[in-house]
Scaffold this motif. Sequence first.
Motif, PDB file in Angstrom:
ATOM      1  N   ALA A 185       0.831  -1.208   0.000  1.00  0.00           N
ATOM      2  CA  ALA A 185       0.000   0.000   0.000  1.00  0.00           C
ATOM      3  C   ALA A 185       0.867   1.261   0.000  1.00  0.00           C
ATOM      4  CB  ALA A 185      -0.938  -0.007   1.206  1.00  0.00           C
ATOM      5  N   ALA A 186       1.939   1.260   0.794  1.00  0.00           N
ATOM      6  CA  ALA A 186       2.827   2.435   0.858  1.00  0.00           C
ATOM      7  C   ALA A 186       3.397   2.728  -0.527  1.00  0.00           C
ATOM      8  CB  ALA A 186       3.962   2.181   1.851  1.00  0.00           C
ATOM      9  N   TYR A 187       3.823   1.686  -1.207  1.00  0.00           N
ATOM     10  CA  TYR A 187       4.365   1.835  -2.559  1.00  0.00           C
ATOM     11  C   TYR A 187       3.332   2.463  -3.492  1.00  0.00           C
ATOM     12  CZ  TYR A 187       5.891   0.429  -7.244  1.00  0.00           C
ATOM     13  OH  TYR A 187       6.235   0.426  -8.565  1.00  0.00           O
ATOM     14  N   ARG A 188       2.089   1.953  -3.414  1.00  0.00           N
ATOM     15  CA  ARG A 188       1.036   2.473  -4.298  1.00  0.00           C
ATOM     16  C   ARG A 188       0.671   3.916  -3.992  1.00  0.00           C
ATOM     17  NH1 ARG A 188      -2.926  -2.448  -4.831  1.00  0.00           N
ATOM     18  NH2 ARG A 188      -1.555  -3.882  -5.937  1.00  0.00           N
ATOM     19  N   LEU A 189       0.533   4.234  -2.714  1.00  0.00           N
ATOM     20  CA  LEU A 189       0.181   5.609  -2.343  1.00  0.00           C
ATOM     21  C   LEU A 189       1.281   6.565  -2.796  1.00  0.00           C
ATOM     22  CD1 LEU A 189      -1.330   5.250   1.253  1.00  0.00           C
ATOM     23  CD2 LEU A 189      -2.513   5.156  -0.934  1.00  0.00           C
ATOM     24  N   ALA A 190       2.532   6.148  -2.608  1.00  0.00           N
ATOM     25  CA  ALA A 190       3.658   7.010  -3.029  1.00  0.00           C
ATOM     26  C   ALA A 190       3.616   7.219  -4.543  1.00  0.00           C
ATOM     27  CB  ALA A 190       4.980   6.374  -2.598  1.00  0.00           C
ATOM     28  N   LYS A 191       3.313   6.162  -5.271  1.00  0.00           N
ATOM     29  CA  LYS A 191       3.236   6.279  -6.729  1.00  0.00           C
ATOM     30  C   LYS A 191       2.120   7.230  -7.170  1.00  0.00           C
ATOM     31  CE  LYS A 191       3.554   3.260 -10.150  1.00  0.00           C
ATOM     32  NZ  LYS A 191       3.429   1.959 -10.891  1.00  0.00           N
ATOM     33  N   GLU A 192       1.043   7.274  -6.373  1.00  0.00           N
ATOM     34  CA  GLU A 192      -0.061   8.214  -6.661  1.00  0.00           C
ATOM     35  C   GLU A 192       0.310   9.647  -6.309  1.00  0.00           C
ATOM     36  OE1 GLU A 192      -3.457   7.187  -4.333  1.00  0.00           O
ATOM     37  OE2 GLU A 192      -3.788   5.292  -5.385  1.00  0.00           O
ATOM     38  N   GLY A 193       1.469   9.842  -5.692  1.00  0.00           N
ATOM     39  CA  GLY A 193       1.903  11.196  -5.340  1.00  0.00           C
ATOM     40  C   GLY A 193       1.549  11.618  -3.932  1.00  0.00           C
ATOM     41  N   GLN A 194       1.032  10.672  -3.120  1.00  0.00           N
ATOM     42  CA  GLN A 194       0.738  11.033  -1.730  1.00  0.00           C
ATOM     43  C   GLN A 194       2.035  11.109  -0.926  1.00  0.00           C
ATOM     44  OE1 GLN A 194      -2.635   9.565   0.297  1.00  0.00           O
ATOM     45  NE2 GLN A 194      -3.489   8.527  -1.489  1.00  0.00           N
ATOM     46  N   THR A 195       2.002  11.924   0.141  1.00  0.00           N
ATOM     47  CA  THR A 195       3.158  12.009   1.041  1.00  0.00           C
ATOM     48  C   THR A 195       2.668  12.102   2.485  1.00  0.00           C
ATOM     49  OG1 THR A 195       3.239  14.421   1.039  1.00  0.00           O
ATOM     50  CG2 THR A 195       4.539  13.301  -0.670  1.00  0.00           C
ATOM     51  N   GLY A 196       3.594  11.857   3.413  1.00  0.00           N
ATOM     52  CA  GLY A 196       3.278  12.014   4.830  1.00  0.00           C
ATOM     53  C   GLY A 196       3.029  10.689   5.520  1.00  0.00           C
ATOM     54  N   ALA A 197       2.768  10.781   6.850  1.00  0.00           N
ATOM     55  CA  ALA A 197       2.492   9.579   7.632  1.00  0.00           C
ATOM     56  C   ALA A 197       1.045   9.154   7.437  1.00  0.00           C
ATOM     57  CB  ALA A 197       2.769   9.843   9.106  1.00  0.00           C
ATOM     58  N   LYS A 198       0.834   7.857   7.383  1.00  0.00           N
ATOM     59  CA  LYS A 198      -0.507   7.278   7.223  1.00  0.00           C
ATOM     60  C   LYS A 198      -0.672   6.195   8.274  1.00  0.00           C
ATOM     61  CE  LYS A 198      -0.738   9.360   3.194  1.00  0.00           C
ATOM     62  NZ  LYS A 198      -1.593  10.534   3.029  1.00  0.00           N
ATOM     63  N   THR A 199      -1.916   5.944   8.658  1.00  0.00           N
ATOM     64  CA  THR A 199      -2.188   4.792   9.508  1.00  0.00           C
ATOM     65  C   THR A 199      -3.141   3.865   8.757  1.00  0.00           C
ATOM     66  OG1 THR A 199      -4.226   5.539  10.606  1.00  0.00           O
ATOM     67  CG2 THR A 199      -2.145   6.368  11.498  1.00  0.00           C
ATOM     68  N   VAL A 200      -3.449   2.723   9.357  1.00  0.00           N
ATOM     69  CA  VAL A 200      -4.409   1.790   8.744  1.00  0.00           C
ATOM     70  C   VAL A 200      -5.747   2.459   8.453  1.00  0.00           C
ATOM     71  CG1 VAL A 200      -3.372  -0.315   9.685  1.00  0.00           C
ATOM     72  CG2 VAL A 200      -5.096   0.901  11.039  1.00  0.00           C
ATOM     73  N   PHE A 201      -6.072   3.528   9.203  1.00  0.00           N
ATOM     74  CA  PHE A 201      -7.361   4.206   8.992  1.00  0.00           C
ATOM     75  C   PHE A 201      -7.410   4.984   7.675  1.00  0.00           C
ATOM     76  CE2 PHE A 201      -7.609   4.647  13.902  1.00  0.00           C
ATOM     77  CZ  PHE A 201      -8.033   3.325  14.008  1.00  0.00           C
ATOM     78  N   ASP A 202      -6.231   5.304   7.131  1.00  0.00           N
ATOM     79  CA  ASP A 202      -6.167   6.161   5.940  1.00  0.00           C
ATOM     80  C   ASP A 202      -6.058   5.377   4.647  1.00  0.00           C
ATOM     81  OD1 ASP A 202      -5.916   8.453   7.670  1.00  0.00           O
ATOM     82  OD2 ASP A 202      -3.838   7.865   7.999  1.00  0.00           O
TER      83      ASP A 202
END
Lengths: 325, 325
Positions: free
Chosen positions: A289-306
């Motif tokens: 999931a971290a890899y995918r979110l980063a590829k979408e251009g998201q940044t910052g800390a995330k938790t399971v809720f996000d």
Amino acid sequence: MEHKITVGIVGYGNLGKGVELALKQNPDFQLEAIFTRRKPEELTAGSKLVHISEVQAYQDKIDVMILCGGSATDLPVQGPEFAAMFNTVDSFDTHARIPEYFAKVDAEARKSGHVSVISTGWDPGLFSLNRLLGEAILPEGKEYTFWGKGVSQGHSDAVRRVEGVKLGIQYTIPSETAVSRVRAGENPELSTRDKHLRECFIVPEEGADRDRIEAEIKSMPNYFADYETIVHFISEEEMKANHSAMPHGGHVLRSGKTGADSTQLIEFVLKLGSNPEFTASVLVAYARAAYRLAKEGQTGAKTVFDIPFGALSPKSPEQLRKELL
Amino acid sequence: MEHKITVGIVGYGNLGKGVELALKQNPDFQLEAIFTRRKPEELTAGSKLVHISEVQAYQDKIDVMILCGGSATDLPVQGPEFAAMFNTVDSFDTHARIPEYFAKVDAEARKSGHVSVISTGWDPGLFSLNRLLGEAILPEGKEYTFWGKGVSQGHSDAVRRVEGVKLGIQYTIPSETAVSRVRAGENPELSTRDKHLRECFIVPEEGADRDRIEAEIKSMPNYFADYETIVHFISEEEMKANHSAMPHGGHVLRSGKTGADSTQLIEFVLKLGSNPEFTASVLVAYARAAYRLAKEGQTGAKTVFDIPFGALSPKSPEQLRKELL
């Protein structure tokens, strides 16, 4: 060929070893290296071992760094430090300090343009998700988390300090009576001690007074005095044969009412043959999931809720809708 | 004062009534109107009833429309139609037709700039989430979905067609033996019929031959012949007193292996006193998510796989991290 998600493991204890094994079950990943503070040449692993001081050289080679250090001293330092260089995933589990940890990791990850998934695993992690779900769906209700059957390190240490104890281990076990009352929709008031009992397996020193040992354990304040406690005496062979695994698990129950007076129950249960291996498997899914979110251009800390569940699976959204919805 | 999420309910059957009740437990919502194809003046509700032909006038007044029609004929038409005018949530549950339904709703929602959450509830819905989670975390494993104890409408209709049956109802019940084998980590091969038994409650016509009724039910092809089937004869009073609720539920189990040979088990259980009220409560939580995603500027059809759990809760991300992680 499709790009494999390249990962590094930081820390090669039980959890790091679990991640190394979990990656073998997930063909969309490639393990680049395991980073350790110990001397790599003194360790054996099926994978490349690298001293942690060389980590910077891997910034272009690693999509996600899986941090496998402990929450007491490793992660509070490593979490922010690695978020400044890599996408990361960790299992920071000191519940009370999560907001502070989130803020520090978030600041570094935003600055460096990375994604850091913090505090995943099963509690915090899958249990947290079920606490949220229960509350959101059944706002008029009560939530119960039970832990076990599993080894409590603190309580095992405590029994081992009793005179005459050669070896000892303590399991926290959910009280069946308490679980049944919740399942029956009684919505009882239950303290942690009402919800759990404590089972100890003791190898006594030769000639030690078993009655005294048992009495001392059962009356130990904070640890055992307020709990239903069971003490078994076993041989050293039995201890080795039956008590070296690291099982754990538990229940998250939400009991609520809807409409006029309908009782509704949501229960999530884990029975884990190996606690570190399971936590490792959760970390790997969230690394995806971290890899995918980063590829979408998201940044910052995330938790399971996000993080939407779709991001945890190697399957495409179309496949997921067709096969699993 | 903070903006309340304004919603409309389309369809005033069991599910629509459940949504009306669920909204009362969620103070961040305001029910604007219930839309019906029947004559509003002939119905009673605690809320404003409006004929469905007037729905367009509500486009500026309603944040999310909760579609409570059936999957056979209502939703295939209403889903795309309403997505062209409103953010929507529905419980479309014809598993095989979800990809096609998704495509149609998605096209309309993108064109009109709305968010449409399709196929939520508990199956599809919460059960789907747990199937995905189990597979993502334990890729080497097997998944088992058990349904019940709950009424099956099709099987109840079938027993009522047997001569001499005045009233009848059929419950699908998970086989305890099958559930136990899965929980024990045996990973058995189980067909739907191995996993469930069928329990019928029959009010016979006066003078009807009970043995013949029982034999006819138990030998009915497709419906009962291949299942363990239990038939009870009861009085009309007992039928009314004990069999008018709409309970349901079930289990999603994932049994897998990690590492060398550790057995890991994930189980999600629902025990629902009222199936429509629970589904309604899930719809309301996802209506909150639809509102939030739309506010973020997202458009198109979404499923439970695309939505982070944080969006289901009225609490802020900070609160969630502090209280529930």
